[in-house]
Design an enzyme around this catalytic site. Structure first.
Site, PDB file in Angstrom:
ATOM      1  N   ASN A   9      21.685  53.853   5.066  1.00 21.76           N
ATOM      2  CA  ASN A   9      21.047  53.105   6.153  1.00 21.76           C
ATOM      3  C   ASN A   9      21.267  52.271   6.056  1.00 21.76           C
ATOM      4  OD1 ASN A   9      19.462  52.618   8.189  1.00 21.76           O
ATOM      5  ND2 ASN A   9      17.459  53.018   7.443  1.00 21.76           N
ATOM      6  N   TRP A  10      22.109  50.955   7.245  1.00 20.87           N
ATOM      7  CA  TRP A  10      21.825  50.298   7.224  1.00 20.87           C
ATOM      8  C   TRP A  10      21.291  48.989   7.237  1.00 20.87           C
ATOM      9  CZ3 TRP A  10      28.409  48.061   7.355  1.00 20.87           C
ATOM     10  CH2 TRP A  10      29.027  49.154   6.975  1.00 20.87           C
ATOM     11  N   LYS A  11      20.282  49.433   8.142  1.00 25.57           N
ATOM     12  CA  LYS A  11      18.839  49.032   8.706  1.00 25.57           C
ATOM     13  C   LYS A  11      19.651  47.249   9.303  1.00 25.57           C
ATOM     14  CE  LYS A  11      16.250  50.821   5.502  1.00 25.57           C
ATOM     15  NZ  LYS A  11      14.747  51.143   4.164  1.00 25.57           N
ATOM     16  N   HIS A  93      12.070  56.622  11.693  1.00 21.80           N
ATOM     17  CA  HIS A  93      12.169  56.126   9.751  1.00 21.80           C
ATOM     18  C   HIS A  93      10.604  55.573  10.046  1.00 21.80           C
ATOM     19  CE1 HIS A  93      13.033  53.315   6.620  1.00 21.80           C
ATOM     20  NE2 HIS A  93      14.204  54.174   6.365  1.00 21.80           N
ATOM     21  N   GLU A  95      10.190  52.653   8.576  1.00 20.32           N
ATOM     22  CA  GLU A  95       9.792  50.981   9.104  1.00 20.32           C
ATOM     23  C   GLU A  95       9.281  51.146  11.592  1.00 20.32           C
ATOM     24  OE1 GLU A  95      13.256  50.155   7.703  1.00 20.32           O
ATOM     25  OE2 GLU A  95      12.536  50.103   5.320  1.00 20.32           O
ATOM     26  N   GLU A 163      11.217  59.883   3.273  1.00 21.11           N
ATOM     27  CA  GLU A 163      10.681  59.289   2.107  1.00 21.11           C
ATOM     28  C   GLU A 163       9.387  58.117   1.684  1.00 21.11           C
ATOM     29  OE1 GLU A 163      14.628  56.987   2.813  1.00 21.11           O
ATOM     30  OE2 GLU A 163      13.838  56.567   4.775  1.00 21.11           O
ATOM     31  N   GLY A 169      12.826  50.193  -0.841  1.00 21.84           N
ATOM     32  CA  GLY A 169      12.813  48.874  -1.192  1.00 21.84           C
ATOM     33  C   GLY A 169      11.876  48.445  -2.318  1.00 21.84           C
ATOM     34  N   SER A 209      14.727  53.465  -2.099  1.00 20.23           N
ATOM     35  CA  SER A 209      15.529  53.143  -4.044  1.00 20.23           C
ATOM     36  C   SER A 209      16.043  54.218  -4.951  1.00 20.23           C
ATOM     37  CB  SER A 209      13.935  52.799  -4.785  1.00 20.23           C
ATOM     38  OG  SER A 209      13.872  52.033  -4.397  1.00 20.23           O
ATOM     39  N   GLY A 230      19.154  53.285   1.477  1.00 17.98           N
ATOM     40  CA  GLY A 230      19.148  52.288   1.921  1.00 17.98           C
ATOM     41  C   GLY A 230      20.112  51.073   1.716  1.00 17.98           C
ATOM     42  N   GLY A 231      19.334  50.152   0.127  1.00 23.44           N
ATOM     43  CA  GLY A 231      19.896  49.016   0.256  1.00 23.44           C
ATOM     44  C   GLY A 231      21.245  48.984  -0.646  1.00 23.44           C
TER      45      GLY A 231
HETATM   46  P1  13P Z   1      15.957  51.583   0.043  1.00 27.81           P
HETATM   47  O1  13P Z   1      17.221  52.473  -0.589  1.00 27.81           O
HETATM   48  O2  13P Z   1      16.890  50.523   0.352  1.00 27.81           O
HETATM   49  O3  13P Z   1      15.152  51.724  -0.873  1.00 27.81           O
HETATM   50  O4  13P Z   1      15.976  51.821   1.366  1.00 27.81           O
HETATM   51  C1  13P Z   1      15.823  53.342   1.972  1.00 27.81           C
HETATM   52  C2  13P Z   1      15.640  53.734   3.195  1.00 27.81           C
HETATM   53  O5  13P Z   1      14.351  53.902   3.312  1.00 27.81           O
HETATM   54  C3  13P Z   1      16.761  54.480   3.652  1.00 27.81           C
HETATM   55  O6  13P Z   1      16.594  54.790   5.142  1.00 27.81           O
END
Ligand code: 13P
Length: 249
Positions: A9-11, A93, A95, A163, A169, A209, A230-231
Site C-alpha cells: 500500500n503506497w498510500k 483502511h 487511515e 492491521e 508506521g 510495520s 506500507g513503508g
Molecule cells: P506500514 O507497513 O508502513 O506500517 O503500514 C502498514 C499499512 O498501513 C498498510 O496498509
C-alpha cells in the site's frame, strides 16, 4: 492450499517516476512468487497497470466509492478502478476510517461495489491502542468483521487484512502470539459465518510495520497468509525480500 499474498500500500506516496520501482520489482520476483499486489495512488493506477502487464504483479487501488457513478466530487468508483486495468481495491483502511469517518457499513457497501466491478476487495480491520490496552481487541475485531464484511464473501472476491492501528508506521509489531490469536479468531469467525470450505480459503494478511527483518517471523503463523505492507513496499529493494520470505514460509 490457500494462496499467499504480498500486498503493498503506497498510500499518498509516488509519482510517475516511482513506476521504475514496479519494473524493478517485476524483474526481482522468483518464478513461483506468491501473489503480489501493488496499490499506488489513484493517478498512477492506469500507468501502473500498463507497467505491470505481463508480469506477476497485480495492481490495486486504495479506496473506492460505494456508488457506480454520480455527483460525488473527487471520488472514484470501483468500475473506474477496474477500467484502469487494476484488479484489487483496499477498503476500510484505518487511515480512511479515521480521517474520512468511514463506518463499518460504508466499508461493507464499498466491498460490494468492488465485487460488482469484479475487483477483489482487501478489507481492513484492526484495533486501536486503547482497545488493545483495555483488553478489548477481540470484541473490536468481532464487531468490525460483523459490520464490514458483506454476505457472499469468497476467497476470490475478498482478502482480509488485520492491521492493528498502533503498529502502522510506528515500528511496533505485536508479538507472534498476539498476531496468532487475532488471525485464529478471524478464521473462526469466518468459519461460523461462511462455512469451513469458504473460510479456509480466504487469505488473511497481517499489516503494520512489516519489514525485511521481521517478515519471516510473522509468516510462521499458520493463519497468516501474507502481509499488507506500507513503508517497506515503496522500494523494490525492501519489498522483494519480504516477498521472498513469504515464498519460503
Ligand atoms: P506500514 O507497513 O508502513 O506500517 O503500514 C502498514 C499499512 O498501513 C498498510 O496498509
Amino acid at each position: 492450499m490457500r494462496r499467499k499474498i504480498a500486498a503493498g500500500n503506497w498510500k499518498m506516496n509516488g509519482l510517475a517516476a516511482s513506476l521504475s520501482e514496479l519494473e524493478q520489482l517485476a524483474s526481482a520476483l522468483p518464478p513461483h512468487a506468491p501473489e503480489v499486489i501493488i496499490c499506488p495512488p489513484a493517478p498512477l493506477l492506469f500507468r501502473a497497470s500498463e507497467t505491470a502487464r505481463g508480469s506477476a504483479i497485480h495492481i490495486g487501488a486504495q479506496d473506492c466509492h460505494m456508488q457506480d457513478s454520480g455527483a460525488f466530487t473527487g471520488d472514484i468508483s470501483a468500475q473506474m478502478i477496474a477500467d484502469t486495468g487494476a484488479t484489487h481495491v483496499i477498503v476500510g483502511h484505518s487511515e480512511r476510517r479515521a480521517a474520512h469517518e468511514e463506518r463499518d457499513r460504508d466499508i461493507r457497501s464499498k466491498a460490494k461495489a468492488a465485487w460488482a466491478a469484479k475487483l477483489t476487495a482487501i478489507i481492513c480491520i484492526g484495533e486501536a491502542l486503547e482497545d488493545r490496552e483495555a483488553d478489548n481487541t477481540l470484541d473490536i475485531i468481532a464487531g468490525q468483521l460483523a459490520g464490514s464484511l458483506p454476505d457472499g464473501m469468497t476467497a476470490t472476491n475478498s482478502v482480509i487484512a488485520y492491521e492493528p492501528i498502533w503498529a502502522i508506521g510506528t515500528g511496533k509489531v505485536p508479538t507472534l502470539e498476539q498476531i496468532v490469536e487475532v488471525h485464529d479468531f478471524i478464521r473462526t469467525k469466518l468459519t461460523i459465518r461462511y462455512g469451513a470450505e469458504i473460510a479456509d480459503m480466504i487469505p488473511l494478511l497481517y499489516g503494520g510495520s512489516v519489514k525485511p527483518d521481521n517478515a519471516a517471523t510473522i509468516f510462521q503463523a499458520e493463519n497468516v497468509d501474507g502481509a499488507l505492507v506500507g513503508g517497506a513496499s515503496l522500494k523494490s529493494a525492501d519489498f522483494a525480500p519480504i516477498i521472498m520470505a513469504l515464498a519460503q514460509s
